[in-house]
Each structure stands twice: as structure tokens, then as C-alpha cells.
Design a protein around this motif. Sequence first.
Motif, mmCIF file in Angstrom:
data_model
loop_
_atom_site.group_PDB
_atom_site.id
_atom_site.type_symbol
_atom_site.label_atom_id
_atom_site.label_comp_id
_atom_site.label_asym_id
_atom_site.label_seq_id
_atom_site.Cartn_x
_atom_site.Cartn_y
_atom_site.Cartn_z
ATOM 1 N N LEU A 67 -17.113 22.135 -8.646
ATOM 2 C CA LEU A 67 -16.692 22.976 -9.767
ATOM 3 C C LEU A 67 -16.904 22.217 -11.066
ATOM 4 O O LEU A 67 -16.663 21.014 -11.139
ATOM 5 N N GLN A 68 -17.334 22.944 -12.099
ATOM 6 C CA GLN A 68 -17.611 22.304 -13.379
ATOM 7 C C GLN A 68 -16.896 23.023 -14.513
ATOM 8 O O GLN A 68 -17.234 24.139 -14.878
ATOM 9 N N GLU A 69 -15.843 22.410 -15.022
ATOM 10 C CA GLU A 69 -15.117 22.847 -16.210
ATOM 11 C C GLU A 69 -14.808 24.355 -16.209
ATOM 12 O O GLU A 69 -15.238 25.092 -17.096
ATOM 13 N N VAL A 70 -14.065 24.775 -15.210
ATOM 14 C CA VAL A 70 -13.663 26.178 -15.095
ATOM 15 C C VAL A 70 -12.362 26.387 -15.876
ATOM 16 O O VAL A 70 -11.348 25.734 -15.604
ATOM 17 N N SER A 71 -12.389 27.288 -16.833
ATOM 18 C CA SER A 71 -11.195 27.655 -17.607
ATOM 19 C C SER A 71 -10.965 29.149 -17.467
ATOM 20 O O SER A 71 -11.897 29.946 -17.665
ATOM 21 N N LEU A 72 -9.737 29.537 -17.120
ATOM 22 C CA LEU A 72 -9.405 30.958 -17.000
ATOM 23 C C LEU A 72 -7.901 31.134 -17.047
ATOM 24 O O LEU A 72 -7.145 30.212 -16.763
ATOM 25 N N ASN A 73 -7.484 32.334 -17.420
ATOM 26 C CA ASN A 73 -6.069 32.722 -17.420
ATOM 27 C C ASN A 73 -5.895 33.975 -16.569
ATOM 28 O O ASN A 73 -6.724 34.893 -16.640
ATOM 29 N N ILE A 74 -4.843 34.013 -15.795
ATOM 30 C CA ILE A 74 -4.515 35.170 -14.967
ATOM 31 C C ILE A 74 -3.128 35.642 -15.350
ATOM 32 O O ILE A 74 -2.175 34.851 -15.368
ATOM 33 N N ALA A 75 -3.007 36.923 -15.689
ATOM 34 C CA ALA A 75 -1.736 37.463 -16.164
ATOM 35 C C ALA A 75 -0.774 37.706 -15.009
ATOM 36 O O ALA A 75 -1.182 37.937 -13.860
ATOM 37 N N LYS A 76 0.490 37.669 -15.318
ATOM 38 C CA LYS A 76 1.538 37.958 -14.333
ATOM 39 C C LYS A 76 1.395 39.402 -13.839
ATOM 40 O O LYS A 76 1.277 40.331 -14.624
ATOM 41 N N GLY A 77 1.357 39.593 -12.524
ATOM 42 C CA GLY A 77 1.220 40.918 -11.945
ATOM 43 C C GLY A 77 -0.195 41.422 -11.858
ATOM 44 O O GLY A 77 -0.429 42.546 -11.402
ATOM 45 N N GLU A 78 -1.171 40.607 -12.225
ATOM 46 C CA GLU A 78 -2.575 41.029 -12.224
ATOM 47 C C GLU A 78 -3.191 40.809 -10.846
ATOM 48 O O GLU A 78 -2.804 39.906 -10.109
ATOM 49 N N PHE A 79 -4.163 41.629 -10.510
ATOM 50 C CA PHE A 79 -4.958 41.458 -9.286
ATOM 51 C C PHE A 79 -6.355 41.056 -9.734
ATOM 52 O O PHE A 79 -7.058 41.843 -10.373
ATOM 53 N N VAL A 80 -6.749 39.814 -9.431
ATOM 54 C CA VAL A 80 -8.071 39.338 -9.833
ATOM 55 C C VAL A 80 -8.844 38.884 -8.613
ATOM 56 O O VAL A 80 -8.267 38.493 -7.589
ATOM 57 N N ALA A 81 -10.173 38.937 -8.735
ATOM 58 C CA ALA A 81 -11.050 38.454 -7.678
ATOM 59 C C ALA A 81 -11.847 37.268 -8.192
ATOM 60 O O ALA A 81 -12.281 37.245 -9.348
ATOM 61 N N LEU A 82 -12.030 36.277 -7.328
ATOM 62 C CA LEU A 82 -12.990 35.198 -7.563
ATOM 63 C C LEU A 82 -14.221 35.552 -6.750
ATOM 64 O O LEU A 82 -14.176 35.558 -5.517
ATOM 65 N N LEU A 83 -15.304 35.850 -7.428
ATOM 66 C CA LEU A 83 -16.498 36.389 -6.781
ATOM 67 C C LEU A 83 -17.667 35.432 -6.974
ATOM 68 O O LEU A 83 -17.904 34.947 -8.087
ATOM 69 N N GLY A 84 -18.395 35.203 -5.900
ATOM 70 C CA GLY A 84 -19.586 34.371 -6.015
ATOM 71 C C GLY A 84 -20.216 34.134 -4.656
ATOM 72 O O GLY A 84 -19.602 34.429 -3.620
ATOM 73 N N PRO A 85 -21.429 33.596 -4.643
ATOM 74 C CA PRO A 85 -22.113 33.330 -3.370
ATOM 75 C C PRO A 85 -21.456 32.196 -2.619
ATOM 76 O O PRO A 85 -20.646 31.437 -3.168
#
Length: 261
Positions: free
Chosen positions: A31-49
Motif C-alpha cells: 500500500l502506498q500513502e492511502v488517505s480516506l475518511n469513512i463516515a459513521k453509519g456509512e457502507f463503503v466498499a474497498l474495490l480493486g483487483p
Amino acid sequence: MTEKAVTMIPEIELDRVSMQYPSAHSDVLALQEVSLNIAKGEFVALLGPSGCGKTTLLRIMADLIQPTSGGIKVAGKSAKEARLAQKYGIVFQNPVLYDWRKVRHNITLPLELMGVKKAGRYRKAEELLELVGLAKFADKYPWQLSGGMQQRVAIARALAMEPEILLMDEPFSALDEFTRERLNEELLSIWSKVGNTVVFVTHSIQEAVFLSDRVFILSPHPGRLSAVAEIPLPRPRTREMRNGEVFFRLIAQIRDRFEGV
């Protein structure tokens, strides 16, 4: 069922997270310098090969491994503090159930380890079995259930401690497409009732679009956050949406973003 509201209060914050694994020949940058925010109660996907670092990123969030560099906050605390406070529930790619324990006892295992009394454990198991639609299978053994049913037991067990965050690592990838789509719908039904934050790892664009509020798209090795796709489909999501023009357009847009990385 009403549309689920998502607050914008940050639940998970990653700041330039990198992960490098030592190797006999040369270190491997996952992994290279991944920055992200996930909100409380949110449904998010991490998508990739495959091999892009999705599972590594999830394990860092869960405090199962430590990043080489960068920082992570969970509800304003460190990932370790969040883990010790039982804020996580984790569902792995394989259900990891104990064949010698009945379904009820697989679900109550985390509560048993925490010293919860038997009556309280059983009461919680009954509630969760009802939630995942397996109330009639409490006294069955895992080997007597289908793969999809086993994964529902794993979800129930992950929810036993009432975690604020549910981390899911490709939980339906080993299932046939029909079962997978049905469990996608059941998962959203469970989420609408529980209301926790969900981080869902997948390599299926269709699955990511159907489930998520947002999709974090990771580039091939080394994993970098290459794009974030907002999913404007209304909730509750329905089976009919899979055949709609908006659904196919979102899939095409995300596929195009992969071609650009």
C-alpha cells in the motif's frame, strides 16, 4: 423500510497509510500513502483487483497488522484502542466456524470469552439468529448448512458484541452468483436494522455498486487510492435496481476508472 440516514461524523480516518513487507530479495510495497475518511453509519466498499492491498488495508483498520507509515484513527482513538474497546466485528472470506459447536454456540463464542452469563449469551444468539433468518437452525452443526447459511452464521457471530464497525473481507466470493446476490440483499436488510459502519472488501464491481454509499477504488500493486465513486442509488436497494440504466451506468463509470489507473 425507510431510507437509511448516514451522518458525516468521521468513524475511520486513514492518513497516508503505507505498508511494506520484507522479502528475501527486495521489500514489497503493498500500500502506498492511502488517505480516506469513512463516515459513521456509512457502507463503503474497498474495490480493486487481486493483490492491490484491499485485505491488507482492512487488516490495518482492524489493528491486526501495523502499517509501515501513516496514521489511523477510529472514532478519534487509535486502532488498538478501538480493538480493545470491542468496536470491531470481522467477517472473513471463509466463515471460520467450529464444526464441533452447534450454530448457537458458534455465535455465542465471543460472549463466552467475555464472560457473559449463559442466559444472556443464549438470549443474544436467539436475537441474532432471528436477524439473519436462521432461527430454525440454532441446534444444527456448521457442516449441516450450505455455504451461504454458514456465512450468515459468521455475520451473526461478528454482531454478537454489538460492534460499531463491521469489517468484511470478500465474505461472499466463494459462493455462486445466485446465492451471492441474495446474501447481498440480506446483508443490506441486516445493516438497515443494526445501523453500524460497514467496510466491505470485494473485487466485484456489481457487488460494490449494489451495496455501497461510496466505493474506494484501489489501483493495482502497489495499492493506492485512485478514485472514490459516489453511489447515488436510493435506499432501500432492490433487486430490480440491478436491471436499471443507472446501475449499469455506474458499473461502466467505475470500470472506466480502472482502465485509467
